[in-house]
Design an enzyme around this catalytic site. Structure first.
Site, PDB file in Angstrom:
ATOM      1  N   ASP A 142      -5.085   2.094  -6.103  1.00 20.94           N
ATOM      2  CA  ASP A 142      -4.786   1.965  -7.535  1.00 20.94           C
ATOM      3  C   ASP A 142      -5.620   0.895  -8.207  1.00 20.94           C
ATOM      4  O   ASP A 142      -5.966   1.010  -9.390  1.00 20.94           O
ATOM      5  CB  ASP A 142      -3.296   1.659  -7.740  1.00 20.94           C
ATOM      6  N   LYS A 166       7.096   7.245   3.159  1.00 23.83           N
ATOM      7  CA  LYS A 166       8.316   6.427   3.178  1.00 23.83           C
ATOM      8  C   LYS A 166       8.200   5.345   2.117  1.00 23.83           C
ATOM      9  O   LYS A 166       7.564   4.315   2.332  1.00 23.83           O
ATOM     10  CB  LYS A 166       8.546   5.793   4.551  1.00 23.83           C
ATOM     11  N   SER A 191       5.271   3.489   5.107  1.00 29.22           N
ATOM     12  CA  SER A 191       5.921   2.274   4.655  1.00 29.22           C
ATOM     13  C   SER A 191       4.921   1.191   4.264  1.00 29.22           C
ATOM     14  O   SER A 191       4.186   1.338   3.291  1.00 29.22           O
ATOM     15  CB  SER A 191       6.879   1.797   5.767  1.00 29.22           C
TER      16      SER A 191
END
Length: 448
Positions: free
Chosen positions: A303, A317, A292
């Protein structure tokens, strides 16, 4: 990952804006009303003819629980002690054993034990099964009932029967319940490298992370070689805290986006100027228990090319739960969106793939122990990626870097191989540097 609790009358106010008129009813889906008639027919039959008298509240709550259980593993209705437990958990202060669990085939499965809690100190691990609580077989109980049996007054004890892959037979563990007051952020300096351990994303974690970075900078006279952000076994928490933690390491760029049911239901969150680490190298550690909000941080820094992610595939999740308080003592936890990393990757059911896969060699059970991830949960949401995920050929050749045994590493004084490997990697990223041995400035960093 949770949004902040909404005020008690939020849902009531929203419903009040839509008056029920004849035209509204006439335009409703006829099939839906037929289904509701069926439901009311069953309700009345049970109410009138069930062998024992059942109160209306029990029947209606059971119907609500069943409706939400048919959606996904994370939507639920809470009232009474369950609702109070949710509020205490997100505040980082609650009573219990310190376990994140799920139910599979009538048996409790551990997702992750929380650091510095009775469960972690007893050696419970992700992927362990709990078959008995207090000597009682829990087969047939629902998740809430089983969790309730593990709760109790601080200082009281409970015996759990554990089934672990690789072990010939189950074994018992006796735990002493205690008031779980999470220390969500801890820090230390090792060989000139700042190590920030974040074990949950409860309130104020963003501030405590910023305080830890400031303290590390001071302890190294403003010259740390780099930073390790340890998110292993971090089950997640609040969305705004994940954004604030990510922002501490970023100068600019998107952190995460939320996307709901409608195509135009998109909300993006961006970093503000000000990288508190001064651009120094960062390594993020993740494992199967990183979920999460922890995956938001790892995905954002990965990224944005801001950090190297090491460890194991994360939990996966990638959904957002909104907590809607319905009354003074009840709330609806409803999955309302998926979240995406800056490159458009959906983490749902897939997780964050580390840039460098590093096994935890100092765990003697790591080869045999089965871990649980989001994709293993029944009715988990399917990922909806906005980018083309190309399958890469897997290299099954043994990695010569990771051939040591736990016993060999223990002789060398290495207790945590993943952290050790990250430290060695950061030292290699700073060639020519002569890291001074700096005393640990550790311990929890508390917000003030």
């Amino acid at each position: 990952m949770f949004r902040k609790l909404l005020p008690p009358l939020a849902l009531v106010g929203a419903l009040a804006l839509v008056p029920v008129t004849t035209s509204t009813v006439a335009a409703a889906d006829v099939d839906t009303y037929k289904e509701l008639e069926t439901f009311m027919g069953v309700f009345e039959r049970v109410r009138a003819n069930y062998v024992d008298k059942v109160d209306d509240h029990t029947l209606i709550k059971g119907a609500i629980d069943g409706m939400l259980a048919a959606l996904d593993p994370h939507s639920s209705y809470m009232e009474g002690s369950d609702f109070q437990q949710l509020k205490s958990t997100t505040d980082g202060n609650y009573g219990g054993l310190g376990l994140s669990v799920t139910m599979e085939d009538g048996v409790i499965k551990i997702i992750t034990p929380t650091e510095d809690t009775p469960a972690a100190r007893a050696g419970l691990k992700a992927g362990d099964y709990i078959s008995h609580i207090g000597g009682e077989l829990i087969m047939g109980l629902d998740l809430d009932q089983a969790v309730e049996k593990m709760r109790g007054a601080p200082g009281s004890q409970v015996k759990l029967t554990i089934i672990r892959s690789g072990r010939d037979k189950p074994f018992d563990v006796t735990l002493t319940r205690e008031r779980i007051v999470l220390r969500p952020v801890k820090w230390e300096v090792r060989d000139g490298i700042g190590v920030v351990n974040i074990n949950t994303f409860s309130g104020n974690v963003g501030q405590e992370t910023e305080a830890a970075l400031t303290a590390i900078n001071k302890a190294t006279a403003g010259k740390p070689l780099g930073y390790i952000v340890d998110l292993r076994s971090n089950p997640g928490g609040l969305l705004d805290q994940a954004i604030q933690v990510s922002d501490a390491f970023l100068e600019r760029g998107e952190i995460v986006s939320e996307r709901g049911r409608a195509k135009d239901d998109i909300e993006r969150f961006y970093a503000k100027p000000g990288d508190l680490t001064g651009g120094r190298p960062v390594i993020v550690l993740v494992d199967a228990g990183s979920a999460s909000a922890a995956e938001i941080v790892a995905g954002a820094l990965q990224d944005q090319r801001r950090a190297l992610v090491m460890g194991e595939q994360s939990f996966g999740k990638g959904s957002v739960q909104s907590v809607i308080q319905l009354g003074q003592d009840s709330a609806l936890r409803l999955t309302t969106a998926r979240y995406y990393t800056p490159s458009g990757r959906s983490v749902q059911a897939g997780g964050i793939t580390p840039d460098v896969a590093v096994p935890q060699l100092t765990d003697p059970d790591y080869k045999d122990r089965r871990v649980i991830r989001e994709a293993d949960l029944r009715r988990h949401l399917i990922a909806q990626s906005t980018v083309d995920d190309k399958l890469l050929e897997r290299d099954t050749t043994p990695d010569p870097r990771f051939t040591q045994t736990a016993a060999e590493l223990d002789k060398r004084g290495i207790k945590d191989f993943q952290l050790y490997y990250a430290l060695q990697t950061l030292k290699r990223l700073a060639p020519g540097a002569a890291p001074a041995k700096v005393a640990a400035g550790g311990g929890p960093v508390r917000s003030r």
